[in-house]
Design a protein around this motif. Structure first.
Motif, PDB file in Angstrom:
ATOM      1  N   MET A   1       0.838  -1.180   0.000  1.00  0.00           N
ATOM      2  CA  MET A   1       0.000   0.000   0.000  1.00  0.00           C
ATOM      3  C   MET A   1       0.883   1.243   0.000  1.00  0.00           C
ATOM      4  O   MET A   1       1.952   1.244   0.578  1.00  0.00           O
ATOM      5  CB  MET A   1      -0.838  -0.034   1.274  1.00  0.00           C
ATOM      6  CG  MET A   1      -1.746   1.132   1.405  1.00  0.00           C
ATOM      7  SD  MET A   1      -2.914   0.795   2.704  1.00  0.00           S
ATOM      8  CE  MET A   1      -4.288   1.745   2.111  1.00  0.00           C
ATOM      9  N   THR A   2       0.431   2.249  -0.664  1.00  0.00           N
ATOM     10  CA  THR A   2       1.194   3.491  -0.644  1.00  0.00           C
ATOM     11  C   THR A   2       0.410   4.515   0.142  1.00  0.00           C
ATOM     12  O   THR A   2      -0.656   4.921  -0.263  1.00  0.00           O
ATOM     13  CB  THR A   2       1.410   4.021  -2.065  1.00  0.00           C
ATOM     14  OG1 THR A   2       2.038   3.002  -2.817  1.00  0.00           O
ATOM     15  CG2 THR A   2       2.273   5.254  -2.059  1.00  0.00           C
ATOM     16  N   GLU A 338      -2.279  -2.595  -3.313  1.00  0.00           N
ATOM     17  CA  GLU A 338      -1.789  -3.667  -4.176  1.00  0.00           C
ATOM     18  C   GLU A 338      -2.681  -4.910  -4.180  1.00  0.00           C
ATOM     19  O   GLU A 338      -2.161  -6.019  -4.134  1.00  0.00           O
ATOM     20  CB  GLU A 338      -0.385  -4.054  -3.702  1.00  0.00           C
ATOM     21  CG  GLU A 338      -0.314  -4.764  -2.329  1.00  0.00           C
ATOM     22  CD  GLU A 338      -0.220  -3.851  -1.122  1.00  0.00           C
ATOM     23  OE1 GLU A 338      -0.537  -2.661  -1.252  1.00  0.00           O
ATOM     24  OE2 GLU A 338       0.157  -4.325  -0.045  1.00  0.00           O
ATOM     25  N   HIS A 367       5.722   0.505  -7.114  1.00  0.00           N
ATOM     26  CA  HIS A 367       5.497   0.091  -5.722  1.00  0.00           C
ATOM     27  C   HIS A 367       4.399  -0.976  -5.632  1.00  0.00           C
ATOM     28  O   HIS A 367       4.600  -2.047  -5.048  1.00  0.00           O
ATOM     29  CB  HIS A 367       5.127   1.345  -4.915  1.00  0.00           C
ATOM     30  CG  HIS A 367       4.873   1.120  -3.464  1.00  0.00           C
ATOM     31  ND1 HIS A 367       5.708   1.613  -2.483  1.00  0.00           N
ATOM     32  CD2 HIS A 367       3.879   0.461  -2.811  1.00  0.00           C
ATOM     33  CE1 HIS A 367       5.242   1.262  -1.293  1.00  0.00           C
ATOM     34  NE2 HIS A 367       4.121   0.572  -1.469  1.00  0.00           N
ATOM     35  N   GLU A 368       3.236  -0.696  -6.236  1.00  0.00           N
ATOM     36  CA  GLU A 368       2.127  -1.656  -6.146  1.00  0.00           C
ATOM     37  C   GLU A 368       2.443  -2.929  -6.928  1.00  0.00           C
ATOM     38  O   GLU A 368       2.060  -4.021  -6.529  1.00  0.00           O
ATOM     39  CB  GLU A 368       0.820  -1.031  -6.655  1.00  0.00           C
ATOM     40  CG  GLU A 368       0.441   0.305  -6.021  1.00  0.00           C
ATOM     41  CD  GLU A 368       0.559   0.367  -4.516  1.00  0.00           C
ATOM     42  OE1 GLU A 368       0.291  -0.652  -3.844  1.00  0.00           O
ATOM     43  OE2 GLU A 368       0.956   1.436  -3.999  1.00  0.00           O
ATOM     44  N   HIS A 371       4.732  -5.245  -4.927  1.00  0.00           N
ATOM     45  CA  HIS A 371       3.947  -5.930  -3.885  1.00  0.00           C
ATOM     46  C   HIS A 371       3.349  -7.250  -4.391  1.00  0.00           C
ATOM     47  O   HIS A 371       3.022  -8.118  -3.599  1.00  0.00           O
ATOM     48  CB  HIS A 371       2.777  -5.055  -3.455  1.00  0.00           C
ATOM     49  CG  HIS A 371       3.057  -4.147  -2.297  1.00  0.00           C
ATOM     50  ND1 HIS A 371       3.630  -4.584  -1.123  1.00  0.00           N
ATOM     51  CD2 HIS A 371       2.771  -2.833  -2.112  1.00  0.00           C
ATOM     52  CE1 HIS A 371       3.704  -3.554  -0.271  1.00  0.00           C
ATOM     53  NE2 HIS A 371       3.199  -2.491  -0.846  1.00  0.00           N
ATOM     54  N   GLU A 390       6.252  -3.718   2.910  1.00  0.00           N
ATOM     55  CA  GLU A 390       6.411  -2.322   2.498  1.00  0.00           C
ATOM     56  C   GLU A 390       7.851  -1.911   2.177  1.00  0.00           C
ATOM     57  O   GLU A 390       8.069  -1.076   1.310  1.00  0.00           O
ATOM     58  CB  GLU A 390       5.817  -1.385   3.549  1.00  0.00           C
ATOM     59  CG  GLU A 390       4.304  -1.509   3.705  1.00  0.00           C
ATOM     60  CD  GLU A 390       3.538  -1.281   2.407  1.00  0.00           C
ATOM     61  OE1 GLU A 390       4.104  -0.734   1.440  1.00  0.00           O
ATOM     62  OE2 GLU A 390       2.355  -1.678   2.365  1.00  0.00           O
ATOM     63  N   ALA A 393       8.433  -2.953  -1.383  1.00  0.00           N
ATOM     64  CA  ALA A 393       7.703  -2.123  -2.338  1.00  0.00           C
ATOM     65  C   ALA A 393       8.389  -0.764  -2.450  1.00  0.00           C
ATOM     66  O   ALA A 393       8.556  -0.211  -3.535  1.00  0.00           O
ATOM     67  CB  ALA A 393       6.255  -1.967  -1.897  1.00  0.00           C
ATOM     68  N   TYR A 449       8.357   1.962   5.539  1.00  0.00           N
ATOM     69  CA  TYR A 449       8.555   2.268   4.130  1.00  0.00           C
ATOM     70  C   TYR A 449       9.997   2.742   3.867  1.00  0.00           C
ATOM     71  O   TYR A 449      10.823   2.011   3.359  1.00  0.00           O
ATOM     72  CB  TYR A 449       7.566   3.355   3.680  1.00  0.00           C
ATOM     73  CG  TYR A 449       6.129   2.896   3.557  1.00  0.00           C
ATOM     74  CD1 TYR A 449       5.348   2.674   4.686  1.00  0.00           C
ATOM     75  CD2 TYR A 449       5.539   2.692   2.319  1.00  0.00           C
ATOM     76  CE1 TYR A 449       4.028   2.264   4.580  1.00  0.00           C
ATOM     77  CE2 TYR A 449       4.216   2.283   2.204  1.00  0.00           C
ATOM     78  CZ  TYR A 449       3.468   2.074   3.336  1.00  0.00           C
ATOM     79  OH  TYR A 449       2.171   1.663   3.222  1.00  0.00           O
TER      80      TYR A 449
HETATM   81 ZN   LIG Z   1       2.913  -0.532  -0.200  1.00  0.00          ZN
END
Ligand SMILES: [Zn+2]
Length: 857
Positions: A1-2, A338, A367-368, A371, A390, A393, A449
Motif C-alpha cells: 500500500m502506498t 496492491e 510500488h504496487e 507488492h 512495504e 515495495a 517504508y
Molecule cells: Zn505498499
C-alpha cells in the motif's frame, strides 16, 4: 500500500498540522480498538501473584501483538454479491470451504463486521443443515455439527447484508474511516462525479464486506459473482470468466482467482470505466480509468509491461498472477493498494499528456507492482512484520529508477526517502519489526517504508548485487504462497551467502534508531588519520557494525579502502603518498545515518568537481550554495547550472534566488537561456522564479515566452512572475488562462486576483472550483476566503453560500474543513453564524467536529 509516499498526502498533512494545531487529524483509516486490544491483567501483578503450585499461567506482555492463532483454515471463498445503492448495502452469499488448521475443531470463528446475518448453513452433498451461531456485530461464532479433524473439509454458507456505513466510527485519531466498502455518489446526485463502488481491505477491513478470517496469515482461492447494472464495469482479482446479462437490466460478472492469497488483498471496483488493454506476454495488462482519461491511460500506466519484465528478470521469478489490472477510483482513502492482480489508485493519477510533462507516476506504479511478489505472493504473517511487504515495495522505486532513469535519479529518490525517515525519527524511533504498538495502522509509517527501503539497499551493498537478487529469488521460491516473518528473510540470505547475518538483521530490522557519526580526518606523516565516533545513545540504540568504503584523493588520483566501523570510537589509518585533497567517508553513500564530517569549502569544491555520484555532488553543492557569497563559490554554483543531472541544476538555479553578488549579468543570461531551453520543466520554471526574485520588474518578454511553454508548471511560474512586473496588460494576460484546469496555473491567477483585490473575480473562483477536487479545491477555498474577507457585502454573501455548500456536502474532510474555515472568516456577515451552526450540527466526523468546536469557542 502506498500511504506516506505521495506528495499530495504530505501536503495535506502539512496543511492540517498548520491549521489544526494540536488537533490530531490524520488520513489513516480508523481501526477497531476492540479487535487488537488484548485484555490482560497487568502482567507484573499476575506474574508475581501466581503461587508456585498452580498450573503455569501463560501470559504475554500487555501490548505484544501476536500473529493470529490459526484454528481453522479457509481454503476457498466464493462470494455472490449485489448492491442496494440507496442504502449503501451489499447483499451477499458467502460460501466458505474450511478445514481445521491442525487441532480438531467443533466451531468456526469468523470476522464479520457490521452485518445482518440472515442464515448460516452447512452444505453437505445437497443437504443444508442450519447451524447455531452467535454474532456480536464483529465476530461470527459458528457451532459446527460435529468435531472435524484436519483431514476433513466442511463448507459453510452465510447469507448476509453488509452495512459498512452503519458501523460506529472507532476511537482512533484518524479521520477517514476504514469502512472496507465504499459507495461513491451512490444516488448520482453529485455533478461531475461518477457513481462507483470500491473496496479497501488492508489492514482488516475486508471483513466489512465478506465474512472471513481477516488476518494476513490466512489465504485462500476465490470466486466472485458480482451482479450490477449492465452499464457498469466490474473488476476483481483473477480473471473474468464470463459476463452474463440477466435480462432485467443487470448482469453478473464471474471473476475467478485460482491461486491462494490473503483476505486483505481481495477487491472489487465497480463503475463506468474505460478499459485500455495492454499485454505482458500472454498476460492481460489492463488500465481502468474514467472515460475522459481513456486517451491518456497508456501515457500514465504504459511502463507497466516493461516493469513486469524488469522485476520478473531481476527476481528470476515471473509475475505470479493470471492478469494485472490497475484501476483509478474517486475519493480513495490512501495513495494506492496492491490488491492481488488488481491494484487500486487514487484519482490524482488521472492526468493529461500535458500534465505528464511535469510529473509521472512510475514510483507508485512500481510500488504496487512489486507488492505482487512481496506482500501478495509472500505475505507478512502479522502487521508486526509489515516491513516485509512495504520495505520491498519502497525499494522497488529505487530499483526501477536506477534501471529506467539512471543512478542519479535513483539516488535523488533515495535521498528523499532517507530524509523522510530522519524527519520522522525526530519524534519517533521504534524497532522496524515491532511486536509492540498501539494500533496496527501505526505500522504504516516512514520506518516500514523509507527506512526499510534504505536498509535493503545497505544489505544489497554489503552482500553484492549477485547475492542480493539470488537471495530474493530464494526467499520468494521458498516461501511462495505462504506467510513469513523477518527470520525467513534472514535465513534466505544466509543460505545463499553462507554467512551468519544476525548482526545485520539485529541492528537494522530488530532495533530502533540509526547511526549518528562524528567523523574527522587529518594528515600526519604520510598517513590519513580518520576518527569516527558513534554518537547515538547506545543505552537505547545499537553500537553499529558498518562495513563501508573510504575514498582518498591524492594528487588527482582516487584510492578506495574497505573498512569496518564497529566501535563507539575508532581511529582508522591510511597510508597515502601526500596530503589528500579530499577524504570521502562512506564513499558509496550507502549508510542510513547522520554523518557529521566537516569539510572546508575548498574540499567541497573539489568534491563537486571530481565526484561522479549524485549524492557526493549534491552534498558539496548544498553547502557551496548556502555560502554562495564566500570566496569564488558563485562560479562553482554557476558551473552546476550545466550539471548533467536536473536535480543539481535546479539546486543551483535556486541558489541564485535574490542574488546580488559577482557575475550577476552572466548568471542572469544563463538563467534566461535555462528558462527557455532547459530539458526539465521544473528547472525552466525555477529559472523563471529566480529571475523574478533578482529583479521582479524586468524580463516580462521572457515570462510571456514561458506562457507558451508546453509545461503547465512553466506557464504557472511565468504567470506568477508576470504578475509581479509593472506591465499594463496583466488583466488581459491572466484572463487568457482563466479556463485552464490545473492547479499550477490556477493558483498564480488566484494569487494575482487576490493581490489586486479584484472582487468581481469571486465568480471565477466559484466556477473554477466546480472543476477541482481534493487538494486543488482546498487551495481555492483558502484563496476565496481571503478575497471575500475585504469584498463588498454581496460578494461575501455569495461566497458564504458556497462555503456552506462545500462544508456540508463534500466527501473529503479537509475540503469541508477549508470551507468551514472560510465561513469562520466571514462570521460577521449576516446569516453566517446560522450557517456555522448548521454545518456543525451536520458534521459526523468526531475529530473534525471537535476541531470546529475549539475554533468557534
Ligand atoms: Zn505498499
Amino acid at each position: 500500500m502506498t500511504m506516506t509516499k505521495n506528495n499530495f498526502r504530505v501536503f495535506i498533512y502539512t496543511l492540517l498540522i498548520l491549521f489544526a494545531g494540536s488537533c490530531k487529524i490524520s488520513d489513516k483509516p480508523v481501526v477497531d480498538a476492540t479487535e487488537t486490544d488484548v485484555a490482560v491483567v497487568d502482567d507484573l501483578v499476575l506474574k508475581d501473584s501466581v503461587p508456585a503450585q498452580q498450573p503455569p499461567v501463560f501470559y504475554q506482555p500487555k501490548d505484544y501483538k501476536e500473529s493470529r492463532i490459526q484454528k481453522n483454515d479457509i481454503i476457498h471463498t466464493k462470494l455472490d454479491v449485489s448492491f442496494d445503492w440507496a442504502k449503501q448495502h451489499l447483499l451477499g452469499i458467502a460460501t466458505l470451504e474450511v478445514k481445521p488448521y491442525f487441532y480438531p475443531q467443533n466451531s468456526l470463528l469468523l470476522d464479520a463486521k457490521g452485518f445482518d446475518i440472515h442464515e448460516v448453513v452447512l452444505l453437505n452433498n445437497g443437504t443444508n443443515t442450519n447451524l447455531e451461531y452467535e454474532y456480536d456485530n464483529l465476530k461470527l461464532d459458528i457451532a459446527l455439527d460435529k468435531e472435524y479433524t484436519r483431514n476433513e473439509k466442511f463448507t459453510i454458507q452465510i447469507k448476509y447484508t453488509a452495512k459498512p456505513n452503519e458501523m460506529e466510527v472507532g476511537g482512533s485519531a484518524a479521520i477517514t474511516s476504514d469502512k472496507g466498502l465504499y459507495f461513491i455518489n451512490p444516488l448520482g446526485e453529485e455533478l461531475n462525479k461518477p457513481r462507483q463502488i470500491w473496496t479497501q481491505g488492508e489492514t482488516e477491513s475486508s471483513s466489512k464486506w465478506f465474512p472471513t478470517i481477516d488476518a494476513p496469515n490466512q489465504r485462500c482461492t476465490q470466486e466472485m459473482y458480482i451482479t450490477v447494472d449492465e452499464k457498469l464495469t466490474t473488476l476483481s482479482n483473477g480473471v473474468l470468466v464470463y459476463s452474463k446479462l440477466n435480462g432485467d437490466g443487470t448482469k453478473t460478472d464471474y471473476w475467478k482467482m485460482e491461486l491462494p492469497h490473503a483476505p486483505y488483498l481481495f477487491m472489487m471496483a465497480i463503475g463506468e470505466f474505460a478499459i485500455v488493454k495492454d499485454k505482458w506476454g500472454d498476460i492481460d495488462v489492463d488500465y481502468y480509468v474514467e472515460p475522459a482519461y481513456e486517451k491518456y491511460a497508456r501515457s500514465i500506466f504504459g511502463n507497466t509491461p516493461e516493469m513486469m519484465t524488469f522485476f520478473s528478470e531481476l527476481l528470476n521469478y515471473p509475475y505470479p498472477w493470471p492478469k494485472y489490472a490497475q484501476v483509478v477510483v474517486r475519493d480513495y482513502v490512501s495513495g494506492a493498494m496492491e490488491n492481488t492482480s488488481a491494484s487500486i489508485f487514487m484519482e490524482q493519477l488521472q492526468v493529461t499528456d500535458q500534465e505528464l510533462i511535469d510529473t509521472h507516476w512510475d514510483y507508485i506504479i512500481a510500488h504496487e507492482l512489486f507488492h505482487q511478489w512481496f506482500g501478495n505472493l509472500v505475505t507478512t504473517e502479522s502487521w508486526s512484520n509489515l516491513p516485509l511487504n512495504e520495505s520491498f515495495a519502497n525499494y522497488s522505486e529505487y530499483l526501477w529508477n536506477e534501471y529506467k532513469y539512471g543512478k542519479d535519479e535513483a539516488d535523488y529518490h533515495a535521498l528523499e526517502e532517507a530524509q523522510q525517515y530522519l524527519k520522522e525519527a525526530e519524534s519517533k524511533q521504534v524497532d522496524l519489526i515491532r511486536f509492540y504498538y498501539n494500533d496496527k495502522e501505526d505500522m504504516f509509517d516512514s520506518h516500514s517504508y523509507s527506512k526499510g527501503g534504505r536498509i535493503l539497499h545497505m544489505l544489497r551493498k554489503y552482500v553484492g548485487d549477485d547475492a542480493f537478487f539470488k537471495s530474493l529469488e530464494h526467499y520468494l521460491k521458498k516461501n511462495e504462497f505462504s506467510s513469513v516473518e523477518v527470520h525467513n528473510l534472514r535465513l534466505a540470505f544466509e543460505e545463499i551467502t553462507g554467512e551468519d547475518l544476525n548482526w545485520f538483521f539485529n541492528q537494522w530490522f530488530l532495533a530502533a534508531g540509526h547511526p549518528i557519526l562524528d567523523v574527522s580526518h587529518q594528515y600526519l606523516d604520510g598517513k590519513v588519520i580518520l576518527e569516527v565516533s558513534q554518537k547515538q545513545d547506545t543505552s537505547k540504540f545499537p553500537v553499529y557494525s558498518l562495513p563501508l568504503y573510504v575514498d582518498i584523493y591524492v594528487d588527482g588520483r582516487k584510492e578506495r579502502f574497505a573498512v569496518k566501523v564497529d566501535k563507539p570510537y575508532q581511529v582508522l589509518e591510511f597510508q597515502v603518498g601526500a596530503k589528500p585533497s579530499l577524504v570521502v567517508f562512506d564513499a558509496e553513500h550507502q549508510l542510513l545515518a547522520e554523518i557529521n564530517h566537516e569539510k572546508d569549502l575548498e574540499e567541497l569544491a573539489f568534491q563537486y568537481n571530481n565526484s561522479t555520484a549524485f549524492l557526493a555532488r549534491n552534498e558539496a553543492l548544498q553547502t557551496l550554495s548556502e555560502n554562495i557569497y564566500a570566496s569564488n563559490n558563485n562560479t562553482i554554483v554557476a558551473k552546476a547550472l550545466d550539471d548533467p543531472f536536473w536535480g543539481l541544476r535546479q539546486l543551483a538555479v535556486n541558489a541564485f534566488e535574490n542574488y546580488e553578488g559577482d557575475n550577476l549579468q552572466v548568471v542572469e543570461q544563463k538563467l534566461i537561456s535555462m528558462a527557455l531551453q532547459d530539458k526539465k520543466s521544473v528547472v525552466r520554471a525555477d529559472a523563471i522564479g529566480t529571475l523574478s526574485s533578482i529583479d521582479s520588474t524586468r524580463h516580462a518578454d521572457i515570462y510571456k515566452k514561458g506562457m507558451e511553454d508546453p509545461s503547465l508548471v512553466v506557464i504557472g511560474a511565468s504567470l506568477y512572475a508576470y504578475g509581479k512586473t509593472n506591465e499594463k496588460d496583466k488583466d488581459q494576460v491572466f484572463g487568457k488562462f482563466e479556463k485552464v484546469n490545473n492547479v499550477n496555473v490556477i493558483v498564480p491567477i488566484a494569487n494575482y486576483y487576490l493581490e489586486s483585490q479584484q472582487f468581481d473575480k469571486a465568480d471565477w473562483f466559484i466556477a473554477r472550483m466546480e472543476h477541482l477536487k481534493g487538494a486543488d479545491l482546498y487551495y481555492m477555498l483558502q484563496y476565496l476566503g481571503q478575497l471575500a474577507l475585504a469584498a463588498p457585502p454581496e460578494v461575501q454573501t455569495k461566497t458564504a453560500d458556497v462555503f456552506h455548500d462545500y462544508a456540508i456536502n463534500n466527501d473529503l474532510y479537509y475540503v469541508r474543513l477549508a470551507a468551514f474555515q472560510g465561513l469562520v472568516l466571514l462570521e460577521d456577515v449576516a446569516g453566517v453564524e446560522q450557517m456555522i451552526q448548521k454545518v456543525m450540527s451536520r458534521e459526523k466526523n468526531p475529530q473534525l467536529l471537535q476541531y470546529y468546536q475549539n475554533m468557534t469557542q
